[in-house]
Design an enzyme around this catalytic site. Structure first.
Site, mmCIF file in Angstrom:
data_model
loop_
_atom_site.group_PDB
_atom_site.id
_atom_site.type_symbol
_atom_site.label_atom_id
_atom_site.label_comp_id
_atom_site.label_asym_id
_atom_site.label_seq_id
_atom_site.Cartn_x
_atom_site.Cartn_y
_atom_site.Cartn_z
ATOM 1 N N LYS A 21 -66.207 -0.375 21.009
ATOM 2 C CA LYS A 21 -65.794 -1.703 21.466
ATOM 3 C C LYS A 21 -64.755 -1.635 22.589
ATOM 4 C CE LYS A 21 -68.492 -3.598 18.349
ATOM 5 N NZ LYS A 21 -68.929 -2.737 17.288
HETATM 6 C C1 LIG Z 1 -69.596 -3.296 15.831
HETATM 7 C C2 LIG Z 1 -70.164 -4.529 15.260
HETATM 8 C C3 LIG Z 1 -69.923 -4.925 13.926
HETATM 9 C C4 LIG Z 1 -69.246 -4.063 12.913
HETATM 10 O O1 LIG Z 1 -68.020 -3.594 13.247
HETATM 11 P P1 LIG Z 1 -67.446 -2.258 12.573
HETATM 12 O O2 LIG Z 1 -66.019 -2.294 13.010
HETATM 13 O O3 LIG Z 1 -68.214 -1.108 13.118
HETATM 14 O O4 LIG Z 1 -67.586 -2.387 11.100
HETATM 15 C C5 LIG Z 1 -70.412 -6.143 13.517
HETATM 16 N N1 LIG Z 1 -71.117 -6.935 14.339
HETATM 17 C C6 LIG Z 1 -71.390 -6.580 15.598
HETATM 18 C C7 LIG Z 1 -72.166 -7.514 16.479
HETATM 19 C C8 LIG Z 1 -70.945 -5.361 16.103
HETATM 20 O O5 LIG Z 1 -71.253 -5.009 17.358
#
Ligand SMILES: *Cc1c(COP(=O)(O)O)cnc(C)c1O
Length: 395
Positions: free
Chosen positions: A188
């Site tokens: 992210k």
């Molecule tokens: C990355 C992501 C998640 C989950 O996040 P984590 O921190 O990896 O648990 C949920 N929804 C979307 C759309 C994502 O891209």
């Protein structure tokens, strides 16, 4: 051929200042979880989001924030949750675990997110909640969707895992709904050493329950203790919602991650703006290849977490493109977000039916380009030149 431009599992590089903040927290944080840095990150995050203090809660990742949001819904047998089929699986299964039935909403073929119309089409008298995912970093039409949810009395949850900092008219992704979640995973735009998340809960009464829900049911006694060790350790209890007891979890995020998250909030707008400028430069330089369709958004409504496109000339052209990019140019593009109704897991649960033709069409012809923030100018230029050459070659 060697990989020249990789699809990295890491979105950003840290500055020396950010590393210093981590080292400082490693050295001095006491305790190493649930302390000063957590409160600082939550407070700065609320300010960044433009929401009330005491409504943002760090979690160990986005998925655990989603699970807490699902818990706060207190689903009853038969309750339905509307969610896009085109998203990452973590958007969806926390609601299954907490007892809801998923109903898939289609995305818009061009913006790749749900719309008020696509949500409205699948509402039933059993719908309790709507989960909107701002996929790829683009904020869905939240004013319209929020109005629809309000009119129908539905809980609105935003999965802003990919959309930190994106906004509509100055209102940030995640500030429109009743609840929202963010992810600070390695991929992210803001990552707290690989894992991390945030839960936003608008309602003050529900928000007040989150610390207990997040941390093993720990809470204070409702009386003064004559000696601090009698009774020892504070109380364990759980709040009730609608007459039913909520169950505890341990979903806390450590102090070092929180210290870094608070620091990164200073740079997130710059990271997002740089990614957007680059995305727009890439898109505009490929205007003479309209068969490769991008979603162009020249505003902060899109943070271009990912750079995704669709090969309108079909799946065969898409595959030839991917193959040539990888084998001849060493550029590793990927294909993302299998519509969830196609996975064995959801099929076995009886959730394998969806009427989402746009999600299917988009996924079957999509290309996601390497787009980590730290791509060098040289890599970026090479990827653009390679894309032009391969597109011309497969025409
Ligand atoms: C990355 C992501 C998640 C989950 O996040 P984590 O921190 O990896 O648990 C949920 N929804 C979307 C759309 C994502 O891209």
């Amino acid at each position: 051929m060697d990989i020249k431009v990789n699809f990295s599992g890491r979105a950003i590089r840290y500055t020396e200042d950010e590393i210093a903040v981590v080292v400082e927290a490693m050295r001095n944080a006491d305790p190493l979880t649930q302390g000063h840095y957590m409160r600082q990150f939550e407070s700065k995050f609320a300010d960044y989001q433009g929401v009330a203090q005491g409504t943002c809660f760090t979690t160990m990742n986005g998925c655990s924030a989603l699970e807490l949001s699902a818990q706060l819904c207190m689903f009853n047998e038969g309750d339905e949750v509307v969610i896009p089929s085109h998203t990452f699986t973590a958007s969806a299964y926390p609601y299954v675990k907490k007892g809801a039935k998923l109903v898939w909403a289609d995305v818009d073929l061009h913006s790749r997110v749900v719309t008020a119309e696509s949500i409205e089409r699948v509402l039933t008298p059993r719908t309790r909640a709507v989960v909107v995912v701002h996929l790829y970093g683009y904020v869905a039409d939240m004013p319209a969707i929020a109005a629809l949810c309000k009119e129908r009395g539905l809980i609105l949850i935003e999965d802003a895992a990919q959309a930190i900092g994106a906004e509509i008219g100055g209102v940030k992704a995640g500030a429109f709904g009743d609840m929202a979640i963010f992810s600070f995973h390695s991929h992210k735009n803001l990552t707290t050493l690989g894992e991390g998340g945030m839960l936003y809960v608008r309602d003050a009464k529900l928000a007040a329950m989150v610390p207990t829900l997040r941390h093993n049911g720990h809470c204070g006694f409702d009386f003064e203790r004559p000696d601090y060790w009698k009774p020892a350790m504070g109380n364990v209890d759980m709040p009730f919602i609608d007459g039913r007891m909520v169950q505890p979890n341990n979903y806390c995020l450590g102090e070092v991650e929180c210290a870094l998250g608070a620091k990164l909030l200073e740079r997130i707008d710059e990271i997002n703006d740089q990614k957007r400028s680059r995305a727009l430069a890439f898109i505009d330089a490929l205007k003479d290849f309209p068969e490769l369709e991008f979603h162009r958004e020249d505003s902060r409504r899109h943070n271009y977490h990912l750079l995704a496109a669709r090969m309108t000339s079909g799946v065969d052209a898409r595959d030839r493109f991917m193959r040539a990019m990888f084998n001849e140019k060493g550029v590793k593009c990927v294909v993302q977000y299998i519509p969830l109704d196609r996975y064995d897991y959801y099929r076995r649960l009886g959730m394998g039916e969806a009427c989402c033709p746009n999600a299917d069409t988009f996924f079957d012809t999509m290309i996601s380009f390497p787009f980590q923030h730290w791509l060098t100018e040289e890599e970026f230029t090479y990827m653009l030149a390679s894309t032009r050459e391969v597109l011309a070659q497969i025409r």
